[in-house]
Design an enzyme around this catalytic site. Sequence first.
Site, PDB file in Angstrom:
ATOM      1  N   TYR A  41       0.864  -1.182   0.000  1.00 33.53           N
ATOM      2  CA  TYR A  41       0.000   0.000   0.000  1.00 33.53           C
ATOM      3  C   TYR A  41       0.896   1.226   0.000  1.00 33.53           C
ATOM      4  O   TYR A  41       1.890   1.264   0.723  1.00 33.53           O
ATOM      5  CB  TYR A  41      -0.824   0.073   1.278  1.00 33.53           C
ATOM      6  CG  TYR A  41      -1.868  -0.986   1.463  1.00 33.53           C
ATOM      7  CD1 TYR A  41      -1.528  -2.285   1.830  1.00 33.53           C
ATOM      8  CD2 TYR A  41      -3.217  -0.663   1.325  1.00 33.53           C
ATOM      9  CE1 TYR A  41      -2.513  -3.236   2.040  1.00 33.53           C
ATOM     10  CE2 TYR A  41      -4.201  -1.622   1.536  1.00 33.53           C
ATOM     11  CZ  TYR A  41      -3.845  -2.903   1.894  1.00 33.53           C
ATOM     12  OH  TYR A  41      -4.813  -3.843   2.108  1.00 33.53           O
ATOM     13  N   HIS A  46      -6.169   1.662  -1.957  1.00 35.19           N
ATOM     14  CA  HIS A  46      -6.087   0.232  -2.216  1.00 35.19           C
ATOM     15  C   HIS A  46      -4.634  -0.172  -2.213  1.00 35.19           C
ATOM     16  O   HIS A  46      -3.764   0.623  -2.520  1.00 35.19           O
ATOM     17  CB  HIS A  46      -6.609  -0.104  -3.605  1.00 35.19           C
ATOM     18  CG  HIS A  46      -8.003   0.283  -3.827  1.00 35.19           C
ATOM     19  ND1 HIS A  46      -9.039  -0.295  -3.141  1.00 35.19           N
ATOM     20  CD2 HIS A  46      -8.557   1.185  -4.661  1.00 35.19           C
ATOM     21  CE1 HIS A  46     -10.162   0.249  -3.548  1.00 35.19           C
ATOM     22  NE2 HIS A  46      -9.901   1.151  -4.473  1.00 35.19           N
ATOM     23  N   LYS A  90      -4.878  -5.018  -9.307  1.00 34.78           N
ATOM     24  CA  LYS A  90      -3.571  -4.749  -8.726  1.00 34.78           C
ATOM     25  C   LYS A  90      -2.505  -5.237  -9.693  1.00 34.78           C
ATOM     26  O   LYS A  90      -2.808  -5.942 -10.650  1.00 34.78           O
ATOM     27  CB  LYS A  90      -3.430  -5.474  -7.396  1.00 34.78           C
ATOM     28  CG  LYS A  90      -4.536  -5.112  -6.413  1.00 34.78           C
ATOM     29  CD  LYS A  90      -4.286  -5.704  -5.049  1.00 34.78           C
ATOM     30  CE  LYS A  90      -5.514  -5.627  -4.162  1.00 34.78           C
ATOM     31  NZ  LYS A  90      -6.113  -4.300  -4.055  1.00 34.78           N
TER      32      LYS A  90
END
Lengths: 314, 386, 466, 116
Positions: free
Chosen positions: B290, B298, B331
Amino acid sequence: MIEATGGSIDIEESFKAVEIDSTSIQSNQQVILDTTEIPKILLPLISRNGQPEVLIFNVEDIKRLRDKYGILGILIGTLAQYPQQNFFLSVPLKLFIWEVIWLVESGYAQLIDQVNYRLDKAKELQSKGKLQNNNVIVMTKKDPNSKSASQLESREANFIVTPNTDSHKYSKDYRTICADDYEVSLKDYLKSYIESTSLSQNQVRSYYQNFKYLKKQGFFINPGLKFGGDLVLYPGDPLRFHSYSIVKFNMVDLQDFVVGGRLATSVKKNIVIIGDVDESEEDGSTEEVNDEFIQSLAKEPKKMSFSIEWSGFG
Amino acid sequence: MAKRNNKQQLNKIYANALPVTLSSEKYGIALPNLFPHNPISWLFYLVRLVQVNTLYSVPQSTVELVNVKYEDSIFKVTDEESIAKLWRSGFFGKGTLSRSEPTWKERTINRLNLEENEANVVSMEEVTSKRRDERKKFKTERSKLQDLELKERKGDISADEAIQLENLRNVVPNLRSANFKPGFGNDNKDTVIRLEDLELIESNILIKNLEFLQLQAIEVFFLKFALNVVQVSNLTMKQLFYECCLLVENSPSPNVTNKFILDYVVYHHYRSLGWCVRSGVKFGCDQLLYKRGPPFTHAEYCILIIPNDGKEKYDWFEMAAKARVIGTVKKSFVLVYVDFPTQAKFDLLWNSEEYEDEGQRFHDILHSYKVTEVLYRRWAPSKTRD
Amino acid sequence: MAEERDEAVITKDEANFDVEDEVQDWKLLNKSLTSGTGIPKRGEKEFEPDGTNVQIDSLQESRNAMYEALSGVRGHHLKQKLVGVWDVENGRCIVPHAKGNYFRDVGVPVNIGNKIRGGMSLNPLETVYLVERGSMVIYLGNEVYSDFLQSNEDGIEFDYDQLVALDLEFLYSLAFNGKEYSIEKYQVYAYLKRLGYLVQQFKPIGDKDQRTKLAERKTGTSLVNTIFGYVDHILKKNRLFEVLKSKLHNWGILAAPLFHGLHFATKHYFNFTDVFKSLSLIQSYSTYDSIKEDPQPSENYDLTFNVWRPTPTFSKKNPPLPDFQVSVVNTDVARFPNLETIQALHNRLNFQFKGEEGKTVIPRVKVVNKKKSSMPPSKKELRYQRQKERQSKLDEAIQKRNQYNKVRDNKLKYGSDGRTVVIATVNNGVLNFINITEGDFKLQKNMDLDDIYPGNDHGIIYIEST
Amino acid sequence: MASVESLANQVQTNLIHYNFWTKVKIHDINNGLKAVIGLPPSKLDSNDEEDQPEWVIPRSLVSNSSISVKEINEWFTGIAILEEKRPKRITIGIVNDDGTVVYYFIHDGIVKPRQN
C-alpha cells in the site's frame, strides 16, 4: 450431457467420488455411441519430427467429433471470410492429446501419417498425367448457394480457391490405403509426444485417466490455462452453455486452494480436483512407452474428485 | 471509530509512518535549512545540532517497549494503547475478529445494543454482511424466476404463475443492481442475543474483549530488529528469529532459504522504501503493498516471493491463476526473486560470537540477501495495436 | 471505499469477463463481426441443459452456423491471382511474382535463374498464413518446375495446372513437418498477423548487442564531461552535503550505528524519510545489472518474433526497433521460467538505452484516443482535457510534484527502463500473452526522475506530511 | 508450528464471534485431526436445510501447506464415522499467520457451481 429429464440434474448423486464403478454409470453421452457401422475417423498426424499434432481439416469429421462424440478440439486457423479477428477461427481443428488418446483408445478413430500419405498420393496423381486441380470457381457477390446451377454455369470462373482438404480422399480406395500403409500407432504417437514435452509417461497415464473419468460423466472438455486449470468443464456444448468447473490435476498447495477457489468463484465456476482412489494402483514401474503402457490407458479410471468453491462467508 | 471520509482527520490519526517518535513531533523542533553556498547556514546548523543534542533527550530512549505475547505460535498484543500505536503508526497487525483494525469490541457493543452504543456508525464488516443479505434475497428470487421460465418454455405454466413470472422479470434485475450503501444505520436490525454472547456481558456491559492484535512473524521481527520497539515474551532477538523460522519448518538451525527469512527480506526491503506491507493471502500471493495504508488507498501491488535457486518453481497454471485473481482486483503482480548466501556463510554469521549486539548480526545476515523484481502483466494484443 | 477491494469478499463482476475466454456463439458471427465494434457480444448462454426443445434447437442452430462458416470459401479474385510454389526440399515457398501489401513484412527477396526477378521466399509460417486467409494459392513444386526455372527460354508462362494444387491440409502437413516451425509458433504468428501487426522471426537489429552498447555507454564520456558532470553532480545532488549533514548530525551524540539495538534511542530523527533511509539494508537489483553477468536461458526459451504495430513506412530491409518481442512457449514443455532465463531473454532483446545515439526512442506514453476530428470528443478525452486545464492552473511546484509522482508510478508499474519480453504461452492450442518486465522498486540511478528532483531517493514512496 | 488445538480454537472463535455461528464444538476425528462443527446464522446454500450443521476442518496456511485429494478424502471418511453418513460437503478453514481465516467449501464429487 445427461438425460433429457428436465429440471435440475443431481450430479452429486450420480457421481459419488469414492464409489465410482464404471459398470453402474450410465453413459451420459448425448448420443449413444455405436461404432459398428461407421468407419473410423482418420486423424491426420502432422509434424512428426517435432511435437506430433493432430489437426482436422474435414468439416464432416469435425461435425462427427462434436455431435457424436462430444469432442470439441480448438479451431486454430484463419476464418477467410473475416481474416482480421481472433474471435471466430476456422479449420484446422486441433485436438489435444487426451482427445486423441480417447478417440483412438475407444476405437472411434485412427492416426494417419499425413505427410507421407499425401506426398505418395500426389506422386501417383502426377504420374498419371493431366491433373485436375479444379481450384477455380464461380463466385457471386451474394450467397453462392442460393444460385441455381444453370445460373452459375453461365458465368465465367472468377475466383481461385484453396479447399480445406482433398475432396477425393473419402473414396473406399483411400480408406484402405491409409489404414494399411499409413496408420501410426498410439504407441508411436505417445512416444514422440512424451519425447517432445516435459510430460512423464506416468503423468500422461494419470492425466488421461482423469480426462476419461470426466468424459464418462458426459462433460464437454476444453483446455483450461486461461482459468489457471488443466481443463474446463461444460455441462453441454459450450456453444450454448457456460462452463461449470475448472479442473486441476495437481493440487498440492493450500495457496492454490485459495487462489483457485477465489478465481473460480469470480468467474462463476468451481474448482474440481481429481486424485486416485488407491495410490498403490499407480504401477509407476515402466519408464518406457510400451504395449503394456498402452494397455494400461484403457483401464477403467479409479478416481475420486472434489469440488471447491468459496463459502461466501469469512 | 473515526469518520472515514474525513481525510484531514485520517491524516491526523495516522500521522506517524512508523511507531517511532520523531524529535520534531515530541519537541516541535527542527534543524535549520542548510544551503551549500552559504557557510553561515552551516555554522548555524552545527550550533543548533549541538544544542538539540544537549538540551533534548532522544524521544525513543524514553519510550516503553510494546509487549508482545508469544503463545500457541501466535504473536499477540492485547493492551489497547499498544494496539492503537502499532495500528496507527504503519498499520502493523490485524484484529483477530476484524478485517484489519480491531473493531470487534465496538461492533459487539453495537450489535448487542450495550452501553455507549453510537448509532449511525456502520463498520465495514456490517456493510459486507448487509450486502450479502441483499445478495441472498436476489438469488432466491432469481431461482424462482428461473423455475418459472423453464415451466413457461415447457408450456406448462399456470395463469397465476405467468403473472408471477412477469412480476419477477421486473423485480429481479433491480435486485441485482441494488447496492447497499452505508449510512442507513441499524434500522430494521433486531438485537439477537445468542447463548454465546451471554458469556460476554454482565448487566448490559461488555466484560470480555475476545479480540487482540495479531502480528505476523515478519512484522514482529521488523518491530524488534529494525525499530526496536517491542519486547516479545522473554525472547532475545536471536531466539525470536529462530522461533519465526520454526513456524515454517522444523530444523535444528535456520535453513538459508527458510520461507520466514525470504519473506522477511522482502518485507524489510519494502518497509524501508516506505511502503505499508500487509499479508496477501486473500489473493494467493505473499504480500500486498500500500502506498500509505488500508484506510487511505487500495493496495497497488501483489508480491510473490520466489527463491532464486535456479529452479522453475511454478507451472504456467499456477501463475495464470494468481495473475488472474490479482487482475480481478486491479492490482499489479510483482515477482520478487531472492538471492541467498550459502548455508556455510549463513551458519558462520548465525553462530558467530563476535557480535556484541544482536542487531549487528542480523544486519550482516540480511545484508547477504538480495532481491530482484520482475513485473508480470497480461498483454492483450488487440488493445495495444494503435 | 478503500478496503472493499482488499477484503475477502469475492465479487463476480463483469470486469473479469473477457470475450476471448468464452467459446463464441457462431450464430452471432455475421451479426457481431459486421457491427462497428468488431467485438462479439456476450452470447446468451445457459447454465445447464434442461432438456427442452427450445434449447436443443438453439444448440443445433449454433452448430450449423459453425459448420457452415467452416465450409466457407477460401480464395481470392482471379484478377489478383497470387501464386506460390512449395519447395519440398528446402521447406519454403517461392512466390515468383510477389506484389501487394502482404510482403511488407513477409518473405525474403530472391532471384532464381532468369525466370524469377523480385520474387519472394517465404517460410512455412508466412506461407500458411497467406494461403489460409485466401490471399495466395500454392502448388507443389517438382522437377518440371525446377527445370522451367533453370531454363533460358524467354517469354513462356508456366502452366500451374501441371502441378498439384495444395489443399490446406496438405500444405499444413508439408509446412510443419520439420522441427524448426511448429504449430504453436504458427498460432502465435497468425494471431498477431490477423490483428494487423507486422511480424518477423526474431533477429538482432543493428550490429551491437546490449552488452557492447552498455560498455560503450559507460566509457563514452570525455574527461571534460566527467569533470563537469562531477561538479554538476555535487551541486545538483548535494550528495557531499548530505554526507556532511549526517556526520554533523551524529557528532553531537555519538549515536549507535544503524541496526544497533540502541540506534533509535541515541539519534534524533526529524522526519520519516530519514528513518526510512536509515532502514535501508536489503540489496536489490538495479536495471541492466544482469547484462554484465550474462545469464543463460534454459533450452526451452528463446526469442521467437519481432513484432511492430502497423506503420505505413515499415521497411523490411531496415526495420526499426520492434514494439514487442515475443518468446513462444508450449506449456507442456516448459514451466514458468526461472530468473536466469528471464534475464537472459531481457539481455537478448533488441533494445536501445536511453540517450543512445541513432534512432530516437518513441516514448511509451499512452496516447489518448486519436480519433478523427469529426468525432465529438469522448468522455475520456474530455476528462483528460479538464485534468490538463486544472493542472496548468496549479502552483508550479505542485505541478512538478504531480509530474514526478506520475512518472514514478509509471516506472514502478511498467518497469523503470522498460526492458520487456512478451511470453506467448500455448496450452493445447489456447494462447495467452504475458509481459515480463525488469522491475526496480528502489528506482536506483534513474535519469528521468533525477531530471525532476535531483538527488532524491526516488524509491522511498512515503510522502512526508508537512 | 501451530498445534492442531490452537488452530481449532482459532477457527472456533472466528466462527462464533466473527461469523456469528452458534453451538460450535470441536471434535476429534481420525489421526489426531480435529474438526469443528456448528450452526451458521443462516443457510450457507439455498439448497441447505434449515439449521443444517456444518463441518469445518481447520488448516494452517503457513506450516504444512501441502494438501492432497487423499487427505481430503480422509476428512470425509473421518466425519462419516462420527455422523454415520458421508457428508455431501465440508468446509475448510484456512488460517493465515495474520489471523485471517478464509473458508472454502469442499463438495464430495463433481457438483455444479452455485449460481451466484
